[in-house]
Motif scaffolding. Structure first.
Motif, PDB file in Angstrom:
ATOM      1  N   GLU A 273       0.826  -1.085   0.013  1.00 44.78           N
ATOM      2  CA  GLU A 273       0.107   0.225   0.082  1.00 44.78           C
ATOM      3  C   GLU A 273       0.747   1.296  -0.034  1.00 44.78           C
ATOM      4  OE1 GLU A 273      -3.324   2.289  -0.353  1.00 44.78           O
ATOM      5  OE2 GLU A 273      -3.102   0.168  -0.590  1.00 44.78           O
ATOM      6  N   LEU A 274       1.040   1.990  -1.083  1.00 42.69           N
ATOM      7  CA  LEU A 274       1.718   3.189  -1.357  1.00 42.69           C
ATOM      8  C   LEU A 274       0.607   4.154  -0.851  1.00 42.69           C
ATOM      9  CD1 LEU A 274       4.118   4.797  -2.361  1.00 42.69           C
ATOM     10  CD2 LEU A 274       3.208   5.172  -4.415  1.00 42.69           C
ATOM     11  N   ASN A 275       1.149   5.088   0.224  1.00 38.92           N
ATOM     12  CA  ASN A 275       0.510   6.274   0.630  1.00 38.92           C
ATOM     13  C   ASN A 275       1.513   7.140   0.963  1.00 38.92           C
ATOM     14  OD1 ASN A 275       1.333   5.350   3.077  1.00 38.92           O
ATOM     15  ND2 ASN A 275      -0.889   4.162   3.234  1.00 38.92           N
ATOM     16  N   ASP A 276       1.069   8.252   1.587  1.00 39.97           N
ATOM     17  CA  ASP A 276       2.037   9.440   2.073  1.00 39.97           C
ATOM     18  C   ASP A 276       2.916   8.778   3.139  1.00 39.97           C
ATOM     19  OD1 ASP A 276       0.686  11.281   0.297  1.00 39.97           O
ATOM     20  OD2 ASP A 276      -0.469  12.078   1.981  1.00 39.97           O
ATOM     21  N   LEU A 277       2.479   8.025   4.177  1.00 38.89           N
ATOM     22  CA  LEU A 277       3.408   7.555   5.007  1.00 38.89           C
ATOM     23  C   LEU A 277       4.407   6.635   4.472  1.00 38.89           C
ATOM     24  CD1 LEU A 277       2.642   6.430   8.512  1.00 38.89           C
ATOM     25  CD2 LEU A 277       3.588   4.647   7.008  1.00 38.89           C
ATOM     26  N   THR A 278       3.958   5.685   3.457  1.00 36.89           N
ATOM     27  CA  THR A 278       5.048   4.654   3.177  1.00 36.89           C
ATOM     28  C   THR A 278       5.936   5.280   2.165  1.00 36.89           C
ATOM     29  OG1 THR A 278       3.285   4.038   1.588  1.00 36.89           O
ATOM     30  CG2 THR A 278       3.641   2.421   3.631  1.00 36.89           C
ATOM     31  N   GLY A 279       5.444   6.234   1.315  1.00 40.32           N
ATOM     32  CA  GLY A 279       6.206   7.150   0.610  1.00 40.32           C
ATOM     33  C   GLY A 279       7.277   7.794   1.253  1.00 40.32           C
ATOM     34  N   ARG A 280       7.034   8.311   2.390  1.00 33.99           N
ATOM     35  CA  ARG A 280       8.036   9.105   3.210  1.00 33.99           C
ATOM     36  C   ARG A 280       8.957   8.147   3.679  1.00 33.99           C
ATOM     37  NH1 ARG A 280       3.466  11.866   5.194  1.00 33.99           N
ATOM     38  NH2 ARG A 280       3.668  10.656   6.701  1.00 33.99           N
ATOM     39  N   ALA A 281       8.426   6.627   4.160  1.00 39.29           N
ATOM     40  CA  ALA A 281       9.378   5.628   4.619  1.00 39.29           C
ATOM     41  C   ALA A 281      10.211   5.199   3.599  1.00 39.29           C
ATOM     42  CB  ALA A 281       8.643   4.473   5.133  1.00 39.29           C
ATOM     43  N   LEU A 282       9.722   5.087   2.230  1.00 35.58           N
ATOM     44  CA  LEU A 282      10.863   4.747   1.201  1.00 35.58           C
ATOM     45  C   LEU A 282      11.902   5.802   1.018  1.00 35.58           C
ATOM     46  CD1 LEU A 282       8.246   3.385  -1.415  1.00 35.58           C
ATOM     47  CD2 LEU A 282      10.085   2.236  -0.117  1.00 35.58           C
ATOM     48  N   ARG A 284      13.042   7.776   3.293  1.00 36.35           N
ATOM     49  CA  ARG A 284      13.912   8.020   4.422  1.00 36.35           C
ATOM     50  C   ARG A 284      14.916   6.673   4.516  1.00 36.35           C
ATOM     51  NH1 ARG A 284       9.474  10.063   7.346  1.00 36.35           N
ATOM     52  NH2 ARG A 284       9.126   8.022   8.205  1.00 36.35           N
ATOM     53  N   GLY A 285      14.360   5.665   3.719  1.00 36.26           N
ATOM     54  CA  GLY A 285      15.171   4.237   3.756  1.00 36.26           C
ATOM     55  C   GLY A 285      14.476   3.538   4.956  1.00 36.26           C
ATOM     56  N   THR A 286      13.527   3.662   5.576  1.00 34.95           N
ATOM     57  CA  THR A 286      12.935   3.008   6.606  1.00 34.95           C
ATOM     58  C   THR A 286      12.340   1.530   5.884  1.00 34.95           C
ATOM     59  OG1 THR A 286      12.599   4.735   7.958  1.00 34.95           O
ATOM     60  CG2 THR A 286      11.523   2.857   8.673  1.00 34.95           C
ATOM     61  N   ALA A 287      11.515   2.012   4.973  1.00 34.53           N
ATOM     62  CA  ALA A 287      11.028   1.037   3.928  1.00 34.53           C
ATOM     63  C   ALA A 287      11.760   0.753   2.806  1.00 34.53           C
ATOM     64  CB  ALA A 287       9.688   1.430   3.556  1.00 34.53           C
ATOM     65  N   ASP A 288      11.701  -0.260   2.064  1.00 30.85           N
ATOM     66  CA  ASP A 288      12.735  -0.663   0.821  1.00 30.85           C
ATOM     67  C   ASP A 288      12.137  -1.004  -0.354  1.00 30.85           C
ATOM     68  OD1 ASP A 288      15.688  -0.817   2.052  1.00 30.85           O
ATOM     69  OD2 ASP A 288      14.577  -1.949   3.444  1.00 30.85           O
ATOM     70  N   VAL A 289      10.643  -1.726   0.063  1.00 33.74           N
ATOM     71  CA  VAL A 289       9.868  -2.019  -1.232  1.00 33.74           C
ATOM     72  C   VAL A 289       8.314  -2.211  -0.710  1.00 33.74           C
ATOM     73  CG1 VAL A 289       9.347  -3.556  -3.007  1.00 33.74           C
ATOM     74  CG2 VAL A 289      11.716  -3.640  -2.168  1.00 33.74           C
ATOM     75  N   ILE A 290       7.575  -1.322  -1.500  1.00 35.16           N
ATOM     76  CA  ILE A 290       6.326  -1.125  -1.227  1.00 35.16           C
ATOM     77  C   ILE A 290       5.360  -2.001  -2.647  1.00 35.16           C
ATOM     78  CG2 ILE A 290       4.205   0.358  -0.725  1.00 35.16           C
ATOM     79  CD1 ILE A 290       6.020  -0.049   1.597  1.00 35.16           C
ATOM     80  N   LEU A 291       4.429  -2.730  -2.255  1.00 35.78           N
ATOM     81  CA  LEU A 291       3.690  -3.471  -3.293  1.00 35.78           C
ATOM     82  C   LEU A 291       2.576  -2.621  -3.236  1.00 35.78           C
ATOM     83  CD1 LEU A 291       4.704  -7.153  -2.699  1.00 35.78           C
ATOM     84  CD2 LEU A 291       5.983  -5.387  -4.373  1.00 35.78           C
ATOM     85  N   ASP A 292       2.035  -2.071  -4.330  1.00 37.89           N
ATOM     86  CA  ASP A 292       0.512  -1.403  -4.416  1.00 37.89           C
ATOM     87  C   ASP A 292      -0.653  -2.241  -5.237  1.00 37.89           C
ATOM     88  OD1 ASP A 292      -0.641   1.151  -3.444  1.00 37.89           O
ATOM     89  OD2 ASP A 292      -0.922   1.214  -5.648  1.00 37.89           O
ATOM     90  N   GLN A 293      -1.336  -2.459  -4.367  1.00 35.56           N
ATOM     91  CA  GLN A 293      -2.573  -3.444  -5.202  1.00 35.56           C
ATOM     92  C   GLN A 293      -3.484  -2.447  -6.054  1.00 35.56           C
ATOM     93  OE1 GLN A 293      -1.515  -3.764  -2.010  1.00 35.56           O
ATOM     94  NE2 GLN A 293      -3.321  -4.311  -0.810  1.00 35.56           N
ATOM     95  N   LEU A 294      -3.407  -1.234  -6.351  1.00 31.60           N
ATOM     96  CA  LEU A 294      -4.190  -0.378  -7.018  1.00 31.60           C
ATOM     97  C   LEU A 294      -5.856  -0.384  -6.823  1.00 31.60           C
ATOM     98  CD1 LEU A 294      -2.441  -0.949 -10.367  1.00 31.60           C
ATOM     99  CD2 LEU A 294      -1.957   0.947  -8.902  1.00 31.60           C
ATOM    100  N   PRO A 295      -6.248   0.074  -5.895  1.00 35.37           N
ATOM    101  CA  PRO A 295      -7.629  -0.284  -5.122  1.00 35.37           C
ATOM    102  C   PRO A 295      -8.402   0.421  -6.178  1.00 35.37           C
ATOM    103  CG  PRO A 295      -6.673   1.228  -3.792  1.00 35.37           C
ATOM    104  CD  PRO A 295      -5.581   0.417  -4.400  1.00 35.37           C
ATOM    105  N   GLU A 296      -8.168   1.491  -6.625  1.00 32.96           N
ATOM    106  CA  GLU A 296      -8.791   2.534  -7.814  1.00 32.96           C
ATOM    107  C   GLU A 296      -9.306   1.435  -8.974  1.00 32.96           C
ATOM    108  OE1 GLU A 296      -6.558   4.992  -5.329  1.00 32.96           O
ATOM    109  OE2 GLU A 296      -5.993   3.175  -6.625  1.00 32.96           O
ATOM    110  N   ALA A 297      -8.113   0.644  -9.665  1.00 31.82           N
ATOM    111  CA  ALA A 297      -8.545  -0.304 -10.529  1.00 31.82           C
ATOM    112  C   ALA A 297      -9.287  -1.395  -9.992  1.00 31.82           C
ATOM    113  CB  ALA A 297      -7.060  -0.820 -10.974  1.00 31.82           C
ATOM    114  N   GLN A 298      -9.135  -1.819  -8.619  1.00 32.86           N
ATOM    115  CA  GLN A 298     -10.122  -3.068  -8.173  1.00 32.86           C
ATOM    116  C   GLN A 298     -11.615  -2.436  -8.124  1.00 32.86           C
ATOM    117  OE1 GLN A 298      -8.935  -5.171  -5.110  1.00 32.86           O
ATOM    118  NE2 GLN A 298      -6.765  -4.713  -5.243  1.00 32.86           N
TER     119      GLN A 298
END
Length: 332
Positions: A273-282, A284-298
């Motif tokens: 789930e890419l959002n503001d929080l996980t984007g910032r974590a990426l 900063r280097g706290t997170a390394d990979v985020i898999l986003d399942q595109l809820p809008e497309a769902q």
């Protein structure tokens, strides 16, 4: 093509021409379910006239979701709201959030909706009574589309390939993480098939592609709650001092990432789930990979499938798994 007659519509709707005349001229005196059949038949035959005000919003689609506190479900709900605003005024979308910990309430909503509905989109935890209620409603002819997690066979399911997502997370942890040591996974619990599939894919990759010095130790349960996830991650750091990687296959990212930042450890983190929080974590280097399942497309796919089942669209809707995206700091 010539304009369809009342008799043409009546034959398709299996009612009398007089009933068709009352519905299309907005004169009332017709049961909701019967009026719906007439409207659907008229649309299938390309009736050129506008629907009268009396029958505006006659086709009601219900969307049942859980966890409004989750960024994924919040995005999914917002997508349904945007889609609803773009539909014909004769189609109304009723969005309801239910408590995932109260399956009996979900069952009652499935069995006894507050308003007549023409179709149902639902995301609900795996539960025997929920499955039975959905199976009965589907057997009675209610068009149903399942999103996020699958409860019954026969009704379309919209979502990503969760086994593949888990395997991708395993590949990232195994091939991009430079360190050797322990690995843990974090998920909601056992109640969602989506999480069981992701953990199965992750486990399968880790065990099928062993890397010397990297050991998958355990699956932790954070219930997609920030506080619980933070406690689980903090405990894992103490239990396995050599912890080098975490895969969070569900929600609870704020708590998990906060625990990592407090610890000050360089832990390879893969989440969803890419959002503001996980984007910032990426960043900063706290997170390394985020898999986003595109809820809008769902949401778009689920709506298209439901409209086709109801008979409002004639072209079949292809329904392969929604493609998830793999995001790292370099691709933000």
């Amino acid at each position: 093509m010539s304009k369809p007659t009342y008799s043409d519509i009546a034959r398709l709707a299996e009612v009398g021409p007089a009933t068709v005349e009352r519905v299309l001229n907005g004169r009332g005196g017709v049961r909701q379910e019967t009026a719906e059949k007439v409207i659907l038949a008229a649309r299938k035959l390309d009736w050129p006239g506008r629907l009268p005000e009396r029958h505006m919003g006659i086709l009601r689609l219900e969307v049942i979701l859980v966890r409004p506190d989750s960024s994924f479900f919040a995005r999914l709900a917002n997508a349904f709201r945007r889609i609803a605003a773009s539909l014909d005024p004769a189609i109304q979308v009723h969005l309801t959030f239910m408590d995932e910990d109260c399956p009996d309430d979900i069952v009652r909503r499935i069995e006894s909706p507050q308003l007549h509905r023409s179709g149902l989109v639902i995301a609900a935890p795996g539960n025997r009574r929920i499955r039975e209620a959905l199976q009965m409603a589907h057997g009675q002819g209610l068009p149903i589309v399942q999103v996020v997690t699958r409860n019954i066979d026969g009704a379309p399911f919209v979502g990503i390939d969760n086994l593949a997502a888990g395997r991708m997370a395993g590949r990232m942890v195994s091939r991009l993480n430079w360190a050797q040591g322990s690995v843990v996974a974090l998920c909601h619990s056992q109640i969602y098939q989506v999480h069981r599939d992701r953990i199965a894919g992750f486990s399968d990759y880790m065990f099928s592609n062993p890397r010397p010095g990297l050991v998958f130790q355990e699956v932790l349960f954070g219930r997609d709650e920030d506080d619980t996830s933070a406690v689980q991650v903090a405990a894992a750091l103490k239990t396995w001092p050599d912890l080098v990687a975490i895969y969070n296959c569900g929600g609870g990212n704020p708590g998990a990432l906060q625990a990592l930042e407090r610890a000050g450890r360089d832990i390879f983190f893969v989440g969803h789930e890419l959002n503001d929080l996980t984007g910032r974590a990426l960043s900063r280097g706290t997170a390394d990979v985020i898999l986003d399942q595109l809820p809008e497309a769902q949401a778009r796919r689920a709506t298209d499938l439901l409209l086709h089942q109801i008979g409002l669209t004639s072209d079949p809707v292809d329904n392969p798994p929604i493609r998830f995206t793999t995001i790292m700091a370099e691709t933000l």
